[in-house]
Design an enzyme around this catalytic site. Structure first.
Site, short mmCIF file in Angstrom:
data_model
loop_
_atom_site.label_atom_id
_atom_site.label_comp_id
_atom_site.label_asym_id
_atom_site.label_seq_id
_atom_site.Cartn_x
_atom_site.Cartn_y
_atom_site.Cartn_z
N LYS A 4 108.88 71.17 10.02
CA LYS A 4 110.19 71.81 9.92
C LYS A 4 111.12 71.28 10.99
O LYS A 4 112.30 71.01 10.75
CB LYS A 4 110.03 73.34 10.06
CG LYS A 4 109.27 73.98 8.91
CD LYS A 4 108.98 75.45 9.19
CE LYS A 4 108.10 76.06 8.09
NZ LYS A 4 107.60 77.39 8.44
N GLN A 48 107.51 82.38 13.16
CA GLN A 48 106.37 81.72 12.54
C GLN A 48 105.23 82.73 12.36
O GLN A 48 104.73 83.30 13.33
CB GLN A 48 105.91 80.54 13.41
CG GLN A 48 104.90 79.62 12.74
CD GLN A 48 105.47 78.87 11.54
OE1 GLN A 48 106.53 78.26 11.59
NE2 GLN A 48 104.75 78.94 10.42
N ASP A 71 114.28 83.11 6.65
CA ASP A 71 113.16 83.21 5.69
C ASP A 71 113.39 84.34 4.69
O ASP A 71 112.68 84.44 3.69
CB ASP A 71 111.85 83.50 6.44
CG ASP A 71 111.06 82.23 6.73
OD1 ASP A 71 111.21 81.25 5.97
OD2 ASP A 71 110.28 82.23 7.70
#
Ligand SMILES: NC(=O)c1ccc[n+]([C@@H]2O[C@H](COP(=O)([O-])OP(=O)(O)OC[C@H]3O[C@@H](n4cnc5c(N)ncnc54)[C@H](OP(=O)(O)O)[C@@H]3O)[C@@H](O)[C@H]2O)c1
Length: 275
Positions: A4, A48, A71
């Site tokens: 990423k 994460q 997200d």
């Protein structure tokens, strides 16, 4: 994480890691997010997962400012996904001519941008690239996690598919799979879904990323999906590979979400989500 970061760098998005020790206190983690929420130079925040077991993940995800929740896992954005998936999928692309700030952007939840979960968006983008008519198609989503299965099912329903979600308590999953025009597999079981369970001509998107023992491989394992790809590729009309399918699409959608959050922060419409 590394992929990423590299992808962000390649497209000119600055990314910063905040690495915390595994034994970080809940309050300390919440403070880090609160500081990032307040920082005007930060447009997107990604936590994460999975977090260590002593951390209340729901509280952490809920603490991310919805307009920076890249997200889309926080309760506000999950709520908006559930209520407005159709509208969010149909968001107009920005016109290349005048990029006028949209006055409705902060007033209407249905017509302003919010980030939807990246892997689910990647799955939908792959399906849309096939130029198929989704209306009335039978779609089976295998797995119901908040990260993948649930948002994929919501988005497919918004595209007018008839959606069945299969999970670990489903009796006779094959009976559903054998009728599915579209199969999205997200269970985390190596090569679990067998070719003979599929309807001939089905479109298969394999989200799974699993390690499978392989003595011929350097590391002693190889990466496989949730579908027995080698056999299923002869039954399906299209099937996504693992590695190299949904994984890179997830990263691409993360970058797109980041860009669109940054645009939204200055009143610009999102770039086209798909195509
Ligand atoms: N490509 C990508 O970018 C990407 C992103 C995220 C995840 N993944 C991969 O996708 C897979 C799924 O991830 P996840 O986070 O969704 O996993 P997860 O949170 O473990 O959820 C797995 C889901 O599959 C269901 N399930 C497990 N075994 C099953 C079985 N035998 N039959 C039917 N349903 C079954 C579970 O049912 P219950 O709800 O009943 O427990 C659960 O809903 C993993 O391999 C993961 O590594 C890939």
């Amino acid at each position: 994480g590394k992929l990423k970061k590299k992808a962000a760098e390649e497209v000119g998005i600055k990314s910063y890691d905040v690495e915390l020790p595994a034994n970080v206190a809940q309050d300390e983690l919440l403070q880090v997010i609160s500081d990032l929420n307040a920082d005007e130079d930060i447009h997107a925040i990604l936590v994460q997962l999975p977090l260590p077991s002593h951390i209340n993940s729901d509280e952490v995800l809920a603490s991310i400012k919805p307009s920076k929740d890249v997200d889309g896992f926080g309760p506000m954005n999950v709520g908006r996904l559930c209520l407005y998936a159709k509208e969010l999928l149909a968001m107009p692309s920005s016109s290349p001519m005048g990029e006028s700030p949209s006055p409705s952007s902060s007033t209407s939840l249905a017509s302003s941008f919010c980030a939807m979960p990246c892997t689910a968006l990647g799955v939908i983008a792959m399906l849309q690239s096939l130029d198929m008519d989704f209306r009335g198609k039978s779609a089976v989503v295998v797995g119901r996690s908040r990260i993948v299965g649930m948002p994929v099912a919501i988005l497919l329903q918004a595209l007018d598919c008839t959606v069945t979600t299969i999970h670990s308590h489903t009796a006779n999953p094959q009976s559903y799979l054998s009728r599915a025009d579209i199969v999205v597999a997200a269970i985390g079981r190596p090569e679990f879904i067998q070719a003979e369970w599929l309807k001939p001509g089905a479109v298969v998107i394999d989200v799974g990323i699993n390690h499978k023992e392989d003595s011929t491989a350097k590391k002693g394992f190889k990466i496989v999906g949730d579908v027995d790809f080698e056999k299923a590729k002869h039954v399906s009309s299209s099937i996504s590979p693992v590695p190299g399918g949904v994984g890179p699409m997830t990263v691409a959608m993360l970058l797109k979400n980041t860009l669109n959050l940054a645009r939204a922060s200055i009143g610009l419409k999102p770039m086209e989500t798909f195509r």
